[in-house]
Design a protein around this motif. Structure first.
Motif, PDB file in Angstrom:
ATOM      1  N   VAL B  88      13.947 -13.891  46.344  1.00 34.52           N
ATOM      2  CA  VAL B  88      15.393 -13.834  46.119  1.00 34.52           C
ATOM      3  C   VAL B  88      15.611 -13.589  44.631  1.00 34.52           C
ATOM      4  O   VAL B  88      15.039 -14.295  43.795  1.00 34.52           O
ATOM      5  CB  VAL B  88      16.093 -15.131  46.548  1.00 34.52           C
ATOM      6  N   TYR B  89      16.401 -12.611  44.309  1.00 36.07           N
ATOM      7  CA  TYR B  89      16.683 -12.265  42.911  1.00 36.07           C
ATOM      8  C   TYR B  89      18.108 -12.706  42.583  1.00 36.07           C
ATOM      9  O   TYR B  89      19.060 -12.338  43.269  1.00 36.07           O
ATOM     10  CB  TYR B  89      16.505 -10.770  42.685  1.00 36.07           C
ATOM     11  N   PHE B  90      18.220 -13.510  41.537  1.00 36.98           N
ATOM     12  CA  PHE B  90      19.524 -14.019  41.116  1.00 36.98           C
ATOM     13  C   PHE B  90      19.918 -13.423  39.773  1.00 36.98           C
ATOM     14  O   PHE B  90      19.123 -13.388  38.833  1.00 36.98           O
ATOM     15  CB  PHE B  90      19.497 -15.543  40.962  1.00 36.98           C
ATOM     16  N   CYS B  91      21.153 -13.023  39.720  1.00 37.58           N
ATOM     17  CA  CYS B  91      21.778 -12.638  38.464  1.00 37.58           C
ATOM     18  C   CYS B  91      22.584 -13.845  37.972  1.00 37.58           C
ATOM     19  O   CYS B  91      23.098 -14.630  38.775  1.00 37.58           O
ATOM     20  CB  CYS B  91      22.702 -11.454  38.721  1.00 37.58           C
ATOM     21  N   ALA B  92      22.675 -14.005  36.675  1.00 33.71           N
ATOM     22  CA  ALA B  92      23.470 -15.090  36.098  1.00 33.71           C
ATOM     23  C   ALA B  92      24.098 -14.609  34.807  1.00 33.71           C
ATOM     24  O   ALA B  92      23.657 -13.603  34.225  1.00 33.71           O
ATOM     25  CB  ALA B  92      22.604 -16.327  35.837  1.00 33.71           C
ATOM     26  N   SER B  93      25.120 -15.322  34.361  1.00 33.62           N
ATOM     27  CA  SER B  93      25.733 -14.984  33.077  1.00 33.62           C
ATOM     28  C   SER B  93      26.119 -16.257  32.351  1.00 33.62           C
ATOM     29  O   SER B  93      26.269 -17.327  32.956  1.00 33.62           O
ATOM     30  CB  SER B  93      26.968 -14.096  33.272  1.00 33.62           C
ATOM     31  N   SER B  94      26.256 -16.152  31.038  1.00 33.63           N
ATOM     32  CA  SER B  94      26.718 -17.273  30.221  1.00 33.63           C
ATOM     33  C   SER B  94      27.421 -16.712  28.999  1.00 33.63           C
ATOM     34  O   SER B  94      27.230 -15.548  28.630  1.00 33.63           O
ATOM     35  CB  SER B  94      25.561 -18.181  29.793  1.00 33.63           C
ATOM     36  N   GLN B  95      28.226 -17.576  28.379  1.00 33.39           N
ATOM     37  CA  GLN B  95      28.870 -17.179  27.139  1.00 33.39           C
ATOM     38  C   GLN B  95      28.032 -17.741  26.005  1.00 33.39           C
ATOM     39  O   GLN B  95      28.127 -18.911  25.667  1.00 33.39           O
ATOM     40  CB  GLN B  95      30.308 -17.716  27.071  1.00 33.39           C
ATOM     41  N   GLY B  96      27.207 -16.929  25.418  1.00 32.29           N
ATOM     42  CA  GLY B  96      26.373 -17.401  24.333  1.00 32.29           C
ATOM     43  C   GLY B  96      24.997 -17.787  24.818  1.00 32.29           C
ATOM     44  O   GLY B  96      24.486 -17.254  25.803  1.00 32.29           O
ATOM     45  N   ASP B  97      24.423 -18.766  24.167  1.00 32.56           N
ATOM     46  CA  ASP B  97      22.991 -18.955  24.280  1.00 32.56           C
ATOM     47  C   ASP B  97      22.596 -20.230  25.009  1.00 32.56           C
ATOM     48  O   ASP B  97      23.244 -20.645  25.952  1.00 32.56           O
ATOM     49  CB  ASP B  97      22.375 -18.901  22.880  1.00 32.56           C
ATOM     50  N   TYR B  98      21.536 -20.856  24.534  1.00 27.10           N
ATOM     51  CA  TYR B  98      20.809 -21.864  25.287  1.00 27.10           C
ATOM     52  C   TYR B  98      21.609 -23.126  25.575  1.00 27.10           C
ATOM     53  O   TYR B  98      21.205 -23.922  26.405  1.00 27.10           O
ATOM     54  CB  TYR B  98      19.553 -22.239  24.504  1.00 27.10           C
ATOM     55  N   GLN B  99      22.738 -23.342  24.896  1.00 28.15           N
ATOM     56  CA  GLN B  99      23.516 -24.546  25.163  1.00 28.15           C
ATOM     57  C   GLN B  99      24.483 -24.366  26.321  1.00 28.15           C
ATOM     58  O   GLN B  99      25.079 -25.324  26.799  1.00 28.15           O
ATOM     59  CB  GLN B  99      24.356 -24.913  23.940  1.00 28.15           C
ATOM     60  N   GLU B 100      24.644 -23.137  26.726  1.00 18.95           N
ATOM     61  CA  GLU B 100      25.757 -22.836  27.610  1.00 18.95           C
ATOM     62  C   GLU B 100      25.369 -22.854  29.074  1.00 18.95           C
ATOM     63  O   GLU B 100      24.238 -22.535  29.458  1.00 18.95           O
ATOM     64  CB  GLU B 100      26.344 -21.474  27.247  1.00 18.95           C
ATOM     65  N   THR B 101      26.325 -23.178  29.896  1.00 20.61           N
ATOM     66  CA  THR B 101      26.156 -23.171  31.344  1.00 20.61           C
ATOM     67  C   THR B 101      25.939 -21.753  31.830  1.00 20.61           C
ATOM     68  O   THR B 101      26.612 -20.817  31.382  1.00 20.61           O
ATOM     69  CB  THR B 101      27.422 -23.734  32.011  1.00 20.61           C
ATOM     70  N   GLN B 102      25.007 -21.600  32.732  1.00 16.24           N
ATOM     71  CA  GLN B 102      24.810 -20.304  33.369  1.00 16.24           C
ATOM     72  C   GLN B 102      25.507 -20.302  34.728  1.00 16.24           C
ATOM     73  O   GLN B 102      25.451 -21.282  35.467  1.00 16.24           O
ATOM     74  CB  GLN B 102      23.321 -20.016  33.540  1.00 16.24           C
ATOM     75  N   TYR B 103      26.149 -19.185  35.029  1.00  9.12           N
ATOM     76  CA  TYR B 103      26.846 -18.999  36.296  1.00  9.12           C
ATOM     77  C   TYR B 103      26.054 -17.994  37.121  1.00  9.12           C
ATOM     78  O   TYR B 103      25.801 -16.883  36.659  1.00  9.12           O
ATOM     79  CB  TYR B 103      28.277 -18.509  36.056  1.00  9.12           C
ATOM     80  N   PHE B 104      25.674 -18.436  38.310  1.00 10.52           N
ATOM     81  CA  PHE B 104      24.771 -17.635  39.130  1.00 10.52           C
ATOM     82  C   PHE B 104      25.518 -16.860  40.204  1.00 10.52           C
ATOM     83  O   PHE B 104      26.504 -17.335  40.779  1.00 10.52           O
ATOM     84  CB  PHE B 104      23.733 -18.538  39.806  1.00 10.52           C
ATOM     85  N   GLY B 105      24.982 -15.675  40.515  1.00  8.13           N
ATOM     86  CA  GLY B 105      25.446 -14.936  41.666  1.00  8.13           C
ATOM     87  C   GLY B 105      24.861 -15.516  42.943  1.00  8.13           C
ATOM     88  O   GLY B 105      24.042 -16.439  42.901  1.00  8.13           O
ATOM     89  N   PRO B 106      25.226 -14.963  44.087  1.00  8.33           N
ATOM     90  CA  PRO B 106      24.782 -15.490  45.375  1.00  8.33           C
ATOM     91  C   PRO B 106      23.349 -15.108  45.728  1.00  8.33           C
ATOM     92  O   PRO B 106      22.795 -15.639  46.693  1.00  8.33           O
ATOM     93  CB  PRO B 106      25.760 -14.874  46.369  1.00  8.33           C
ATOM     94  N   GLY B 107      22.749 -14.206  44.979  1.00  8.70           N
ATOM     95  CA  GLY B 107      21.365 -13.828  45.237  1.00  8.70           C
ATOM     96  C   GLY B 107      21.249 -12.568  46.093  1.00  8.70           C
ATOM     97  O   GLY B 107      22.134 -12.249  46.887  1.00  8.70           O
ATOM     98  N   THR B 108      20.142 -11.870  45.889  1.00  4.17           N
ATOM     99  CA  THR B 108      19.772 -10.725  46.733  1.00  4.17           C
ATOM    100  C   THR B 108      18.420 -11.028  47.339  1.00  4.17           C
ATOM    101  O   THR B 108      17.445 -11.252  46.618  1.00  4.17           O
ATOM    102  CB  THR B 108      19.691  -9.435  45.895  1.00  4.17           C
ATOM    103  N   ARG B 109      18.394 -11.080  48.663  1.00  2.00           N
ATOM    104  CA  ARG B 109      17.161 -11.397  49.373  1.00  2.00           C
ATOM    105  C   ARG B 109      16.411 -10.114  49.671  1.00  2.00           C
ATOM    106  O   ARG B 109      16.849  -9.327  50.503  1.00  2.00           O
ATOM    107  CB  ARG B 109      17.484 -12.185  50.650  1.00  2.00           C
ATOM    108  N   LEU B 110      15.295  -9.918  48.964  1.00  2.00           N
ATOM    109  CA  LEU B 110      14.494  -8.704  49.085  1.00  2.00           C
ATOM    110  C   LEU B 110      13.274  -8.981  49.938  1.00  2.00           C
ATOM    111  O   LEU B 110      12.509  -9.911  49.671  1.00  2.00           O
ATOM    112  CB  LEU B 110      14.060  -8.215  47.700  1.00  2.00           C
ATOM    113  N   LEU B 111      13.086  -8.183  50.959  1.00  2.00           N
ATOM    114  CA  LEU B 111      11.904  -8.284  51.816  1.00  2.00           C
ATOM    115  C   LEU B 111      11.208  -6.932  51.814  1.00  2.00           C
ATOM    116  O   LEU B 111      11.794  -5.921  52.196  1.00  2.00           O
ATOM    117  CB  LEU B 111      12.289  -8.686  53.236  1.00  2.00           C
ATOM    118  N   VAL B 112       9.966  -6.935  51.375  1.00  2.00           N
ATOM    119  CA  VAL B 112       9.171  -5.707  51.336  1.00  2.00           C
ATOM    120  C   VAL B 112       8.158  -5.746  52.475  1.00  2.00           C
ATOM    121  O   VAL B 112       7.368  -6.694  52.573  1.00  2.00           O
ATOM    122  CB  VAL B 112       8.462  -5.547  49.978  1.00  2.00           C
ATOM    123  N   LEU B 113       8.216  -4.743  53.324  1.00  2.00           N
ATOM    124  CA  LEU B 113       7.333  -4.716  54.505  1.00  2.00           C
ATOM    125  C   LEU B 113       6.137  -3.791  54.299  1.00  2.00           C
ATOM    126  O   LEU B 113       6.230  -2.819  53.518  1.00  2.00           O
ATOM    127  CB  LEU B 113       8.139  -4.272  55.726  1.00  2.00           C
TER     128      LEU B 113
END
Lengths: 114, 113
Positions: B88-113
């Motif tokens: 599962v690949y998650f994207c996230a964002s934050s305002q600034g750097d290491y002190q800040e809360t990250q907001y995550f997307g719902p995820g992309t579930r990748l299955l390689v056959l």
């Protein structure tokens, strides 16, 4: 280098019982600590964070955590859990030396039983 | 209004194919991230961009290439997909750097056959 250890991979607990999820970290500089929760098939969301100040941090949904510098711990607690608290919980650490990088623990699966 | 969105939500593909995952945030944040979560729920940072500049590039095969056309978007392109890329690949964002809360997307579930 930073690292995070979540001491329990799974914690089963009965509804309305108290719970503690344990987290230890290592870092050579001042740290910022976070707890995130991941509900099934969702992204992570912040429960609480410690940046500075009071070592007891209160978060959403009745959770709290205590920063203990001498024991390098940041354990998460809730006095009475609900079925809806069933989720994966991640402890995370970031510090000045790590730049923009946040290191996540391996996660603790909290399973609340009726 | 979804704060961090990802498309697609599910991706099933054959080994050797090339695929892209898109991420958009409407929070006005200046930092975006890609994480990979494996089957054991372990979450690992892959890349991070701050104001469209790459600032974190972990030990990731060069088959993975991020691209940030603007501050609100961070896409992930994967060439020559392998079985081990399933996650599962998650994207996230934050305002600034290491002190800040990250907001995550719902995820992309990748299955390689």
């Amino acid at each position: 280098a930073q690292s995070v250890t979540q001491l329990d991979s799974q914690v089963p607990v009965f509804e309305e019982a108290p719970v503690e999820l344990r987290c230890n970290y290592s870092s050579s500089v001042s740290v910022y600590l976070f707890w995130y929760v991941q509900y099934p098939n969702q992204g992570l969301q912040l429960l609480l964070k410690y940046l500075s100040g009071s070592t007891l941090v209160k978060g959403i949904n009745g959770f709290e955590a205590e920063f203990n510098k001498s024991q390098t711990s940041f354990h998460l607690r809730k006095p009475s859990v609900h079925i809806s608290d069933t989720a994966e919980y991640f402890c995370a650490v970031s510090d000045l030396g790590g730049g923009f990088k946040t290191i996540f623990g391996a996660g603790t699966r909290l399973f609340v039983k009726a | 209004d979804t704060a961090v969105s990802q498309t697609p939500k599910y991706l099933v593909t054959q080994m050797g194919n090339d695929k892209s995952i898109k991420c958009e945030q409407n929070l006005g944040h200046d930092t975006m991230y890609w994480y990979k979560q494996d089957s054991k729920k372990f979450l690992k940072i892959m890349f991070s961009y701050n104001n469209k500049e790459l600032i974190i590039n972990e030990t990731v095969p060069n088959r993975f290439s991020p691209k940030s056309p603007d501050k609100a978007h961070l896409n992930l392109h994967i060439n020559s997909l392998e079985l081990g890329d399933s996650a599962v690949y998650f994207c996230a964002s934050s305002q600034g750097d290491y002190q800040e809360t990250q907001y995550f997307g719902p995820g992309t579930r990748l299955l390689v056959l």
